[in-house]
Design a protein around this motif. Sequence first.
Motif, PDB file in Angstrom:
ATOM      1  N   ALA A   1      12.108  48.111 -16.173  1.00  0.00           N
ATOM      2  CA  ALA A   1      10.767  48.719 -17.020  1.00  0.00           C
ATOM      3  C   ALA A   1       9.818  48.354 -15.835  1.00  0.00           C
ATOM      4  O   ALA A   1       9.114  48.808 -15.361  1.00  0.00           O
ATOM      5  CB  ALA A   1       9.963  48.610 -18.078  1.00  0.00           C
ATOM      6  N   PHE A   2      10.152  46.957 -15.099  1.00  0.00           N
ATOM      7  CA  PHE A   2       9.145  46.059 -14.223  1.00  0.00           C
ATOM      8  C   PHE A   2       9.330  47.085 -12.508  1.00  0.00           C
ATOM      9  O   PHE A   2       9.206  47.224 -12.210  1.00  0.00           O
ATOM     10  CB  PHE A   2       9.659  44.513 -14.044  1.00  0.00           C
ATOM     11  CG  PHE A   2       8.833  44.412 -13.135  1.00  0.00           C
ATOM     12  CD1 PHE A   2       7.546  43.738 -14.041  1.00  0.00           C
ATOM     13  CD2 PHE A   2       9.436  44.093 -12.328  1.00  0.00           C
ATOM     14  CE1 PHE A   2       6.175  43.056 -13.327  1.00  0.00           C
ATOM     15  CE2 PHE A   2       8.457  43.055 -11.411  1.00  0.00           C
ATOM     16  CZ  PHE A   2       7.744  42.677 -11.966  1.00  0.00           C
ATOM     17  N   SER A   3      10.996  47.969 -12.898  1.00  0.00           N
ATOM     18  CA  SER A   3      10.899  48.839 -11.886  1.00  0.00           C
ATOM     19  C   SER A   3      10.858  50.308 -11.558  1.00  0.00           C
ATOM     20  O   SER A   3      10.562  51.088 -10.319  1.00  0.00           O
ATOM     21  CB  SER A   3      12.922  48.603 -11.122  1.00  0.00           C
ATOM     22  OG  SER A   3      13.625  49.327 -11.989  1.00  0.00           O
ATOM     23  N   LEU A   4      10.015  50.389 -12.520  1.00  0.00           N
ATOM     24  CA  LEU A   4       9.863  51.372 -12.840  1.00  0.00           C
ATOM     25  C   LEU A   4       9.210  52.479 -11.684  1.00  0.00           C
ATOM     26  O   LEU A   4       8.797  53.982 -11.078  1.00  0.00           O
ATOM     27  CB  LEU A   4       9.118  51.810 -13.918  1.00  0.00           C
ATOM     28  CG  LEU A   4       9.267  53.294 -14.114  1.00  0.00           C
ATOM     29  CD1 LEU A   4       9.951  54.686 -14.241  1.00  0.00           C
ATOM     30  CD2 LEU A   4       9.001  53.458 -16.025  1.00  0.00           C
ATOM     31  N   PRO A   5       8.350  51.914 -11.307  1.00  0.00           N
ATOM     32  CA  PRO A   5       7.068  52.379  -9.618  1.00  0.00           C
ATOM     33  C   PRO A   5       8.295  53.216  -8.763  1.00  0.00           C
ATOM     34  O   PRO A   5       7.684  53.442  -8.083  1.00  0.00           O
ATOM     35  CB  PRO A   5       6.214  50.595  -9.658  1.00  0.00           C
ATOM     36  CG  PRO A   5       6.098  50.229 -11.279  1.00  0.00           C
ATOM     37  CD  PRO A   5       7.459  49.925 -11.547  1.00  0.00           C
ATOM     38  N   GLY A   6       8.958  51.727  -8.789  1.00  0.00           N
ATOM     39  CA  GLY A   6      10.124  52.342  -7.612  1.00  0.00           C
ATOM     40  C   GLY A   6      10.868  53.851  -7.678  1.00  0.00           C
ATOM     41  O   GLY A   6      10.831  54.831  -7.264  1.00  0.00           O
ATOM     42  N   ALA A   7      10.722  54.202  -8.636  1.00  0.00           N
ATOM     43  CA  ALA A   7      11.961  55.267  -9.723  1.00  0.00           C
ATOM     44  C   ALA A   7      10.791  56.286  -9.216  1.00  0.00           C
ATOM     45  O   ALA A   7      10.970  57.392  -8.958  1.00  0.00           O
ATOM     46  CB  ALA A   7      12.440  54.957 -10.353  1.00  0.00           C
ATOM     47  N   LEU A   8       9.112  55.870  -9.663  1.00  0.00           N
ATOM     48  CA  LEU A   8       8.242  56.827  -9.542  1.00  0.00           C
ATOM     49  C   LEU A   8       7.994  57.916  -7.925  1.00  0.00           C
ATOM     50  O   LEU A   8       7.420  58.089  -7.495  1.00  0.00           O
ATOM     51  CB  LEU A   8       6.984  56.413 -10.156  1.00  0.00           C
ATOM     52  CG  LEU A   8       7.149  56.212 -11.547  1.00  0.00           C
ATOM     53  CD1 LEU A   8       5.963  55.462 -12.579  1.00  0.00           C
ATOM     54  CD2 LEU A   8       7.094  57.633 -12.366  1.00  0.00           C
ATOM     55  N   VAL A   9       7.770  56.054  -7.384  1.00  0.00           N
ATOM     56  CA  VAL A   9       7.498  57.172  -5.927  1.00  0.00           C
ATOM     57  C   VAL A   9       9.059  57.644  -5.345  1.00  0.00           C
ATOM     58  O   VAL A   9       8.458  58.391  -4.217  1.00  0.00           O
ATOM     59  CB  VAL A   9       8.175  55.247  -4.989  1.00  0.00           C
ATOM     60  CG1 VAL A   9       7.324  56.048  -3.883  1.00  0.00           C
ATOM     61  CG2 VAL A   9       6.151  54.936  -5.353  1.00  0.00           C
ATOM     62  N   LEU A  10      10.220  56.965  -5.727  1.00  0.00           N
ATOM     63  CA  LEU A  10      11.069  57.733  -4.676  1.00  0.00           C
ATOM     64  C   LEU A  10      11.474  59.264  -5.498  1.00  0.00           C
ATOM     65  O   LEU A  10      11.543  60.191  -4.037  1.00  0.00           O
ATOM     66  CB  LEU A  10      12.782  57.079  -5.531  1.00  0.00           C
ATOM     67  CG  LEU A  10      12.582  55.984  -4.644  1.00  0.00           C
ATOM     68  CD1 LEU A  10      14.189  54.996  -4.841  1.00  0.00           C
ATOM     69  CD2 LEU A  10      13.004  55.496  -2.966  1.00  0.00           C
ATOM     70  N   ASN A  11      11.327  59.170  -6.900  1.00  0.00           N
ATOM     71  CA  ASN A  11      11.391  60.563  -6.478  1.00  0.00           C
ATOM     72  C   ASN A  11       9.826  61.558  -6.300  1.00  0.00           C
ATOM     73  O   ASN A  11      10.646  62.749  -6.209  1.00  0.00           O
ATOM     74  CB  ASN A  11      10.785  61.119  -8.497  1.00  0.00           C
ATOM     75  CG  ASN A  11      11.564  62.230  -9.402  1.00  0.00           C
ATOM     76  OD1 ASN A  11      12.268  62.794  -9.746  1.00  0.00           O
ATOM     77  ND2 ASN A  11       9.801  62.768  -9.781  1.00  0.00           N
TER      78      ASN A  11
END
Length: 379
Positions: A45-55
């Motif tokens: 969950a802590f890594s979720l910002p990375g996925a949001l930015v890449l998307n």
Amino acid sequence: MAGTFKKIRRRLWLLLNIVVVLWLLAGVLCLQVPPDEFWPAAFVAFSLPGALVLNFLFLLYWAMRRSWLVVLPLATFLLGWSYYSRLVAVNLVREVPQGAKTLQVLSFNTHVFNAYDKRVKGVPQISDEMVDWVATHPADVFCLQEFYSYVNSNEFNNLNRIGTRYDKYKFTSTYETGRVKAEYGIAIFSKYPIIRGSTIYFPNTQKYTTNRVAWADIDVQGDTVRVYGVHLQSMSIRSEDIENTYTAIGDEESFKKEGLNLARRLKRGFIARTLQVQLLLEHIRESPYPVIVCGDFNDIPFSYTYDQLARELENAFVEAGSGVGATYNGPIPFLRIDNQFYSEGLEAIDYETHYEMGLSDHFPVSATYVLEPKVAADR
């Protein structure tokens, strides 16, 4: 040949886009997993910002190429908008309705007003500036974490300098320690009468800690609002720990050691806050009044702690803020770990992060609320 290479590249980018979407979905699911039951979920969950930015970057990529494949990141973006709004807030300036009753709340982790840095030349002036900035802020209510007051000192008798001097009501939840018998903890100051107040103690913390919740019922011109001052379990991560990890990059053994040290501390914090946020929510559910819950949560918006609160309360930054709203004044950028949540019966119309006050390791945040008429609130 060029056409074949183009097809391979397109398939590769599509595959990577699918991986990012799956990563994002995994992160959202992991937000709902209590870390004390399965702690690895907290790191996903802590890594979720990375996925949001890449998307979002994939959305721009496919759009610039005018490809129908833009549908994948666009659908993910629209369906996941509530998570994007935790990352970046976009709100128009709202005016106070005519005749409305408002309440402005300031929340600030004061880092004990740098009291222990007195030994450093020039710091007493910095501490004075911090105290005076808080004392003269126009907010109606102050929620101060890591509050410090030393009654036998003119310089650090902050109960007097912030409260008595400006005729404010106060409720404090502190413990006494040290040779000077100074008080540490959470303080709530209000220009409106405080009817009652108490403390929520956490069983998984030591006796002498500022990690606790103080609450106060405040009479705002005939309407009662319950304000919670929150300081959840700290990570116990110092700036030096983060800097050491940065400098260890390139040295595999040293980097592994520093990285594991940070991971262990994060894990302990994730697990401790699981119980703490449940105790807080149980108390909030019993409140007979609208609530404002503010303070240092020591967790980012992509955590179990934040998600549990966001399920039952609105977030003032999301509803009335703008930009990234980072509140951590340290070596890790863009961290928003200080928040204000609120319940039905209130509406946030303004939110501000005070970057002009950079003398603590946290930036203060303030929000202005409109108290909804009782008839409307009861519907």
